[in-house]
Design a protein around this motif. Structure first.
Motif, PDB file in Angstrom:
ATOM      1  N   ARG A  49       0.283  -1.252  20.180  1.00  0.00           N
ATOM      2  CA  ARG A  49       0.843  -1.861  18.978  1.00  0.00           C
ATOM      3  C   ARG A  49       1.605  -0.789  18.201  1.00  0.00           C
ATOM      4  N   CYS A  50       2.827  -1.087  17.825  1.00  0.00           N
ATOM      5  CA  CYS A  50       3.612  -0.147  17.018  1.00  0.00           C
ATOM      6  C   CYS A  50       3.109  -0.244  15.584  1.00  0.00           C
ATOM      7  N   THR A  51       2.627   0.882  15.043  1.00  0.00           N
ATOM      8  CA  THR A  51       2.007   0.875  13.725  1.00  0.00           C
ATOM      9  C   THR A  51       2.762   1.666  12.664  1.00  0.00           C
ATOM     10  N   ALA A  52       3.653   2.566  13.081  1.00  0.00           N
ATOM     11  CA  ALA A  52       4.360   3.389  12.092  1.00  0.00           C
ATOM     12  C   ALA A  52       5.729   3.782  12.630  1.00  0.00           C
ATOM     13  N   TYR A  53       6.618   4.114  11.707  1.00  0.00           N
ATOM     14  CA  TYR A  53       7.994   4.476  12.045  1.00  0.00           C
ATOM     15  C   TYR A  53       8.472   5.545  11.075  1.00  0.00           C
ATOM     16  N   ALA A  54       9.309   6.461  11.581  1.00  0.00           N
ATOM     17  CA  ALA A  54      10.034   7.412  10.736  1.00  0.00           C
ATOM     18  C   ALA A  54      11.431   7.558  11.312  1.00  0.00           C
ATOM     19  N   GLY A  55      12.412   7.658  10.444  1.00  0.00           N
ATOM     20  CA  GLY A  55      13.797   7.818  10.870  1.00  0.00           C
ATOM     21  C   GLY A  55      14.684   7.995   9.662  1.00  0.00           C
ATOM     22  N   PRO A  56      16.002   7.854   9.853  1.00  0.00           N
ATOM     23  CA  PRO A  56      16.930   8.050   8.742  1.00  0.00           C
ATOM     24  C   PRO A  56      16.606   7.196   7.517  1.00  0.00           C
ATOM     25  N   GLU A  57      16.094   5.979   7.747  1.00  0.00           N
ATOM     26  CA  GLU A  57      15.774   5.086   6.622  1.00  0.00           C
ATOM     27  C   GLU A  57      14.584   5.579   5.802  1.00  0.00           C
ATOM     28  N   THR A  58      13.775   6.443   6.389  1.00  0.00           N
ATOM     29  CA  THR A  58      12.586   6.941   5.685  1.00  0.00           C
ATOM     30  C   THR A  58      12.752   8.395   5.241  1.00  0.00           C
ATOM     31  N   GLY A  59      13.968   8.938   5.394  1.00  0.00           N
ATOM     32  CA  GLY A  59      14.218  10.305   4.956  1.00  0.00           C
ATOM     33  C   GLY A  59      14.199  11.339   6.063  1.00  0.00           C
ATOM     34  N   GLU A  60      14.146  10.916   7.326  1.00  0.00           N
ATOM     35  CA  GLU A  60      14.170  11.837   8.471  1.00  0.00           C
ATOM     36  C   GLU A  60      15.518  11.673   9.175  1.00  0.00           C
ATOM     37  N   PRO A  61      16.530  12.462   8.791  1.00  0.00           N
ATOM     38  CA  PRO A  61      17.882  12.242   9.312  1.00  0.00           C
ATOM     39  C   PRO A  61      18.099  12.666  10.766  1.00  0.00           C
ATOM     40  N   GLU A  62      17.228  13.533  11.310  1.00  0.00           N
ATOM     41  CA  GLU A  62      17.476  14.076  12.647  1.00  0.00           C
ATOM     42  C   GLU A  62      16.868  13.267  13.785  1.00  0.00           C
ATOM     43  N   THR A  63      15.787  12.549  13.512  1.00  0.00           N
ATOM     44  CA  THR A  63      15.060  11.873  14.598  1.00  0.00           C
ATOM     45  C   THR A  63      14.635  10.471  14.191  1.00  0.00           C
ATOM     46  N   VAL A  64      14.297   9.681  15.203  1.00  0.00           N
ATOM     47  CA  VAL A  64      13.581   8.424  14.994  1.00  0.00           C
ATOM     48  C   VAL A  64      12.301   8.517  15.813  1.00  0.00           C
ATOM     49  N   SER A  65      11.217   8.018  15.243  1.00  0.00           N
ATOM     50  CA  SER A  65       9.915   8.089  15.905  1.00  0.00           C
ATOM     51  C   SER A  65       9.149   6.802  15.675  1.00  0.00           C
ATOM     52  N   SER A  79      13.115  10.332  19.451  1.00  0.00           N
ATOM     53  CA  SER A  79      14.423  10.687  20.011  1.00  0.00           C
ATOM     54  C   SER A  79      15.307  11.279  18.919  1.00  0.00           C
ATOM     55  N   LEU A  80      16.332  11.944  19.355  1.00  0.00           N
ATOM     56  CA  LEU A  80      17.258  12.651  18.483  1.00  0.00           C
ATOM     57  C   LEU A  80      18.309  11.688  17.944  1.00  0.00           C
ATOM     58  N   VAL A  81      18.601  11.791  16.656  1.00  0.00           N
ATOM     59  CA  VAL A  81      19.700  11.050  16.042  1.00  0.00           C
ATOM     60  C   VAL A  81      20.893  11.991  15.902  1.00  0.00           C
ATOM     61  N   GLN A  82      20.646  13.150  15.293  1.00  0.00           N
ATOM     62  CA  GLN A  82      21.679  14.166  15.132  1.00  0.00           C
ATOM     63  C   GLN A  82      21.015  15.511  14.876  1.00  0.00           C
ATOM     64  N   VAL A  83      21.707  16.572  15.256  1.00  0.00           N
ATOM     65  CA  VAL A  83      21.185  17.916  15.037  1.00  0.00           C
ATOM     66  C   VAL A  83      21.700  18.417  13.684  1.00  0.00           C
ATOM     67  N   ILE A  84      20.747  18.673  12.791  1.00  0.00           N
ATOM     68  CA  ILE A  84      21.076  19.222  11.474  1.00  0.00           C
ATOM     69  C   ILE A  84      20.361  20.549  11.283  1.00  0.00           C
ATOM     70  N   GLY A  85      19.082  20.587  11.630  1.00  0.00           N
ATOM     71  CA  GLY A  85      18.271  21.781  11.398  1.00  0.00           C
ATOM     72  C   GLY A  85      17.413  22.118  12.593  1.00  0.00           C
ATOM     73  N   SER A  86      16.333  22.835  12.322  1.00  0.00           N
ATOM     74  CA  SER A  86      15.484  23.353  13.398  1.00  0.00           C
ATOM     75  C   SER A  86      14.791  22.245  14.196  1.00  0.00           C
ATOM     76  N   ARG A  87      14.359  21.169  13.537  1.00  0.00           N
ATOM     77  CA  ARG A  87      13.699  20.080  14.266  1.00  0.00           C
ATOM     78  C   ARG A  87      14.651  19.440  15.270  1.00  0.00           C
ATOM     79  N   GLY A  88      15.873  19.186  14.857  1.00  0.00           N
ATOM     80  CA  GLY A  88      16.864  18.603  15.758  1.00  0.00           C
ATOM     81  C   GLY A  88      17.226  19.540  16.899  1.00  0.00           C
ATOM     82  N   ARG A  89      17.365  20.835  16.593  1.00  0.00           N
ATOM     83  CA  ARG A  89      17.672  21.815  17.645  1.00  0.00           C
ATOM     84  C   ARG A  89      16.540  21.901  18.662  1.00  0.00           C
ATOM     85  N   GLU A  90      15.285  21.915  18.167  1.00  0.00           N
ATOM     86  CA  GLU A  90      14.133  21.975  19.073  1.00  0.00           C
ATOM     87  C   GLU A  90      14.095  20.765  20.006  1.00  0.00           C
ATOM     88  N   LEU A  91      14.294  19.587  19.451  1.00  0.00           N
ATOM     89  CA  LEU A  91      14.262  18.372  20.261  1.00  0.00           C
ATOM     90  C   LEU A  91      15.426  18.337  21.251  1.00  0.00           C
TER      91      LEU A  91
END
Length: 175
Positions: A49-65, A79-91
């Protein structure tokens, strides 16, 4: 992870005093090319069951989870949305080097600072020193260490947190 048959080992009673007290697995984090598609497939195929989400709509511009749960199991599909900082580069580096696969094995520990120091003192490579992150649901303490092969281990103490997964995630309400 949520309730499991395996009880967490949170005390050193009856054990050697220098052993690291560990809990159960908190989450297996997968890096994938398309998180929504992969999450839908895992949810359907494994009955999660999908219980939680994070992404651009929740303030996380680099990834969706997407966080997928079942008793004793928690997967986070990212997954990666765009590379902005260290989290995006790592992914981006991880996906380029390994393709879709496990990015992180998160483990619940009763004391992140102690567990981090214990692991680093015995040769683990520090990736992120212990830090706190919070939102309206409370505070989580996290740290990360490197293990051979490119997978990281995140040490998690969520004893003061009652949210859907981690700060920045919101309850998932669609599909």
């Amino acid at each position: 992870m949520t309730d499991t048959a395996a009880e967490p080992v949170l005390s050193t009673a009856g054990r050697e005093p220098d052993l690291l007290p560990m809990g159960r697995a908190d989450a297996v984090v997968f890096a994938v090319g398309d998180a929504e598609r992969a999450a839908r497939r895992y949810a359907g195929a494994l009955g999660l069951r999908c219980t939680a989400y994070a992404g651009p709509e929740t303030g996380e511009p680099e990834t969706v989870s997407y966080v997928l749960d079942a008793p004793g199991t928690r997967f986070v599909i990212t997954s990666l949305v765009q590379v902005i900082g260290s989290r995006g580069r790592e992914l981006a580096r991880h996906l380029a080097r390994h393709g879709d696969g496990v990015l992180d094995l998160a483990v619940t520990v009763p004391d992140v600072h102690y567990a981090f120091d214990y692991a680093v003192d015995r040769g683990a490579r520090a990736l992120a020193e212990p830090y706190e992150t919070e939102d309206r649901y409370g505070t989580v303490v996290l740290a990360a260490i490197a293990v051979p092969g490119g997978t990281r281990h995140t040490l998690v103490d969520r004893s003061r947190y009652r949210g859907p997964y981690l700060p920045g995630f919101v309850p998932f309400e669609r599909w």
